[in-house]
Design an enzyme around this catalytic site. Structure first.
Site, mmCIF file in Angstrom:
data_model
loop_
_atom_site.group_PDB
_atom_site.id
_atom_site.type_symbol
_atom_site.label_atom_id
_atom_site.label_comp_id
_atom_site.label_asym_id
_atom_site.label_seq_id
_atom_site.Cartn_x
_atom_site.Cartn_y
_atom_site.Cartn_z
ATOM 1 N N LYS A 25 0.865 -1.157 0.305
ATOM 2 C CA LYS A 25 0.231 -0.265 -0.128
ATOM 3 C C LYS A 25 0.725 1.622 -0.115
ATOM 4 O O LYS A 25 1.892 1.335 0.880
ATOM 5 C CB LYS A 25 -0.997 -0.032 1.274
ATOM 6 C CG LYS A 25 -2.039 -0.899 1.583
ATOM 7 C CD LYS A 25 -2.720 -0.721 2.337
ATOM 8 C CE LYS A 25 -3.841 -2.017 2.831
ATOM 9 N NZ LYS A 25 -4.954 -2.164 1.528
ATOM 10 N N ARG A 76 -8.356 -14.783 0.809
ATOM 11 C CA ARG A 76 -7.342 -16.008 0.547
ATOM 12 C C ARG A 76 -7.937 -16.564 2.282
ATOM 13 O O ARG A 76 -8.243 -17.630 2.340
ATOM 14 C CB ARG A 76 -6.458 -15.657 -0.325
ATOM 15 C CG ARG A 76 -6.139 -15.932 -0.726
ATOM 16 C CD ARG A 76 -5.264 -15.241 -1.308
ATOM 17 N NE ARG A 76 -4.895 -14.364 -1.384
ATOM 18 C CZ ARG A 76 -4.069 -13.693 -0.862
ATOM 19 N NH1 ARG A 76 -2.510 -14.494 -0.976
ATOM 20 N NH2 ARG A 76 -3.829 -12.420 -0.827
HETATM 21 N N1 BES Z 1 -8.270 -3.652 4.128
HETATM 22 C C1 BES Z 1 -7.924 -3.768 2.830
HETATM 23 C C2 BES Z 1 -9.385 -2.803 3.049
HETATM 24 C C3 BES Z 1 -9.574 -1.782 3.612
HETATM 25 C C4 BES Z 1 -9.905 -0.687 3.272
HETATM 26 C C5 BES Z 1 -10.103 -1.845 4.613
HETATM 27 C C6 BES Z 1 -9.771 0.592 3.841
HETATM 28 C C7 BES Z 1 -10.328 -0.961 5.330
HETATM 29 C C8 BES Z 1 -10.178 0.900 5.425
HETATM 30 C C9 BES Z 1 -7.888 -4.452 1.816
HETATM 31 O O1 BES Z 1 -7.480 -5.671 2.076
HETATM 32 C C10 BES Z 1 -7.986 -4.531 0.480
HETATM 33 O O2 BES Z 1 -6.491 -4.156 0.499
HETATM 34 N N2 BES Z 1 -8.355 -3.816 -0.018
HETATM 35 C C11 BES Z 1 -8.100 -3.530 -1.756
HETATM 36 C C12 BES Z 1 -8.626 -4.968 -2.468
HETATM 37 C C13 BES Z 1 -7.714 -4.693 -3.726
HETATM 38 C C14 BES Z 1 -6.145 -4.774 -3.941
HETATM 39 C C15 BES Z 1 -9.102 -5.779 -5.013
HETATM 40 C C16 BES Z 1 -8.697 -2.202 -1.749
HETATM 41 O O3 BES Z 1 -9.888 -1.828 -1.664
HETATM 42 O O4 BES Z 1 -7.787 -1.341 -2.208
HETATM 43 MN MN MN Z 2 -5.116 -5.862 1.902
#
Ligand code: BES
Ligand code: MN
Ligand code: ZN
Length: 501
Positions: free
Chosen positions: A278, A352
């Site tokens: 990220k 997963r």
């Molecule tokens: N944990 C995150 C989602 C999230 C984002 C939770 C903001 C709380 C606040 C999740 O694991 C994630 O990173 N999701 C990605 C998915 C994408 C890579 C398909 C996302 O939402 O960008």
């Molecule tokens: Mn994630």
């Protein structure tokens, strides 16, 4: 910890740091809510006028402190707003929870409060109890000794005064509000605990200890057992971390139970994104990515404390998602617990871990599986920060969860699982990819999970990415940080199933 008790003594007669009264927005301006009568008498019947002069309107989240007049034993009078006054004196449960929450939050740093809010029935007593416990919540575990002495501590004692009666129903209402409040606060503590302190093993240890306290059966699979057992999804997410993953099962059973519910929680104790790292600005709050597992854990404990006539099994899929030389690469293919193969195209999509836990939970043929996860930013784009999405392979279960959440005071909305979005997860390399179309990303994630639900089992998925962690200013009973989202909905569902309602 805060304790709540019930008293039939008058609002003005109890000696406390503060006595809390409620005000509302009437058609002709601010009105006092029932419960405030004896305090108003001490103001010569002018309390509403005084508050109006001070600018109060009775709106939600308003909190005004006044020095108590002679005739009120507490030092301070705190007036909190309930919002629009109802036509009868029966206030909406959520308005009461919020007002009690605002009051308890405003009184951080004091010790003892008398709550003289409208306690017209058992539902109102439960709502005020819950709101007070949630509003009093403060995360103190990471404060130094010196800070702790000065940091605003939670109220230690809340007395609900002016209750018309302290009968069985009233006591049961305090008890249910207390269990829900304490268990939501348990989830909040876990979510707020920094990821250097809360990781898969330490989380599993907490579940083992608490499970023992409540006579619950806890089983922990460590990384060796997970590898041996073929949990490719959980192992694949956790393998880049120095802190290996765990799958924790915590089970509550009732001898007369007719049904069994399986709750599955996403427990990424820290989500860096992995090799699909990220960017800065997106990982500061990612300790919250275990909020689903926190909610599931607390809901099982709550079901047991309430003695619900239903079996509830919690499955916590715990892993830390980190980049390293041993981490899963975008392009790797994992063999999942169900036998399906997954091509990982983005390591930041950790459905997963849930996929393996859902498949494992399905082997025990529960009457329904509900998973809870901070799964997608896309769900926040769709529904905002306060509302969670509900997806399901059963319209009946989805509608039941939506109704339960609404009744419990948790904003939620039913979302579809459109079959056409499955195509985007096709890959020439494996059975399915862990990424699909960007548009409707929250639904794509739901469709991914659906692949791992055993034939014939009702399943629902709650995407709590928005409401699990509150970043804006506190309001009502919601503080900054972990909120305890989904605990009330899970417990509510267990109650409905237990009573067949
Ligand atoms: N944990 C995150 C989602 C999230 C984002 C939770 C903001 C709380 C606040 C999740 O694991 C994630 O990173 N999701 C990605 C998915 C994408 C890579 C398909 C996302 O939402 O960008
Ligand atoms: Mn994630
Ligand atoms: Zn995540």
């Amino acid at each position: 910890m805060t304790s709540v008790s019930l008293s039939t003594s008058a609002a003005n007669a109890l000696r406390a740091d503060a006595v809390v009264v409620a005000v509302a927005k009437g058609p002709k301006g601010l009105v006092l809510a029932p419960g405030a009568e004896t305090v108003d008498e001490a103001f010569d019947g002018k309390l509403a006028a005084v508050l109006t002069t001070l600018g109060a309107t009775g709106a939600q989240d308003e909190a005004i402190k006044l020095p108590a007049p002679a005739g009120v034993k507490s030092a301070v009078v705190l007036a909190v707003g309930l919002g629009d006054a109802p036509e009868s004196d029966s206030y909406d449960a959520e308005a009461l929870r919020r007002a009690a929450g605002t009051a308890a939050r405003t009184l951080h740093g004091t010790k003892k409060a008398a709550f003289a809010l409208p306690l017209t029935d058992a539902a109102a007593i439960e709502a005020v109890t819950l709101g007070a416990l949630l509003g009093a919540y403060v995360f103190t575990a990471c404060r130094s000794e010196a800070e702790l002495a000065t940091a605003k501590a939670p109220l230690s004692e809340v007395t609900l005064v002016g209750a018309k009666r302290a009968d069985k129903a009233a006591k049961a209402a305090v008890e249910r509000g207390t269990v829900l409040g304490e268990e939501m606060n348990r989830t909040r503590d876990l979510v707020n605990t920094p990821p250097n302190d809360l990781f898969p093993k330490s989380f599993a240890d907490i579940v083992t200890t608490v499970g023992k306290e409540h006579g619950l059966k806890v089983e922990v699979l460590d990384e060796k057992a997970l590898t041996k057992g073929g949990y490719g999804g959980i192992v694949g997410v956790g393998i880049g971390s120095a802190r290996p993953p765990r799958l924790v099962k915590i089970a509550y059973t009732h001898p007369k139970a007719k049904q069994t519910l399986a709750f599955v929680g996403k427990g990424i104790t820290y989500d860096s994104g992995g090799i699909s790292l990220k960017p800065a600005g997106h990982n500061e709050t990612m300790k919250c990515d275990m909020a689903g597992a926190g909610a599931v854990f607390a809901a099982v404990v709550a079901a047991s404390r309430l003695g619900l006539q239903v079996n509830v099994t919690g499955w916590l899929a715990l892993a830390e998602n980190m980049p390293s030389g041993s981490a899963t690469r975008p392009g790797d293919v994992l063999r999942m617990y169900s036998g399906k193969t997954v091509e990982v195209l983005n390591t930041d999509a950790e459905g997963r871990v849930l996929a393996d836990a859902i498949a494992r939970a399905g082997e025990e043929k529960p009457d329904a599986i509900v998973d809870v996860a901070t799964l997608t930013g896309a769900m926040m784009m769709a529904l905002g920060a306060r509302t969670f999405g509900i997806m399901s392979n059963s319209d009946a279960l989805r509608d039941q969860l939506h109704a339960t959440a609404t009744e419990a005071g948790e904003p939620s909305w039913p979302m579809p699982l459109p079959a056409d979005l499955r195509k985007g997860m096709e890959t020439p390399t494996a059975d399915i990819a862990n990424m699909g179309e960007r548009m409707g990303g929250g639904l794509v994630a739901g469709l991914f999970l659906k692949e791992f639900v055993a034939e014939g089992i009702d399943w629902a998925h709650l995407d709590i990415a928005g409401p699990a962690y509150h970043e804006a200013a506190p309001y009502g009973y919601i503080p900054k940080g972990g909120t305890g989202s989904a605990v009330r909905t899970l417990v509510g569902l267990a109650e409905r199933v237990a009573t067949g309602s």
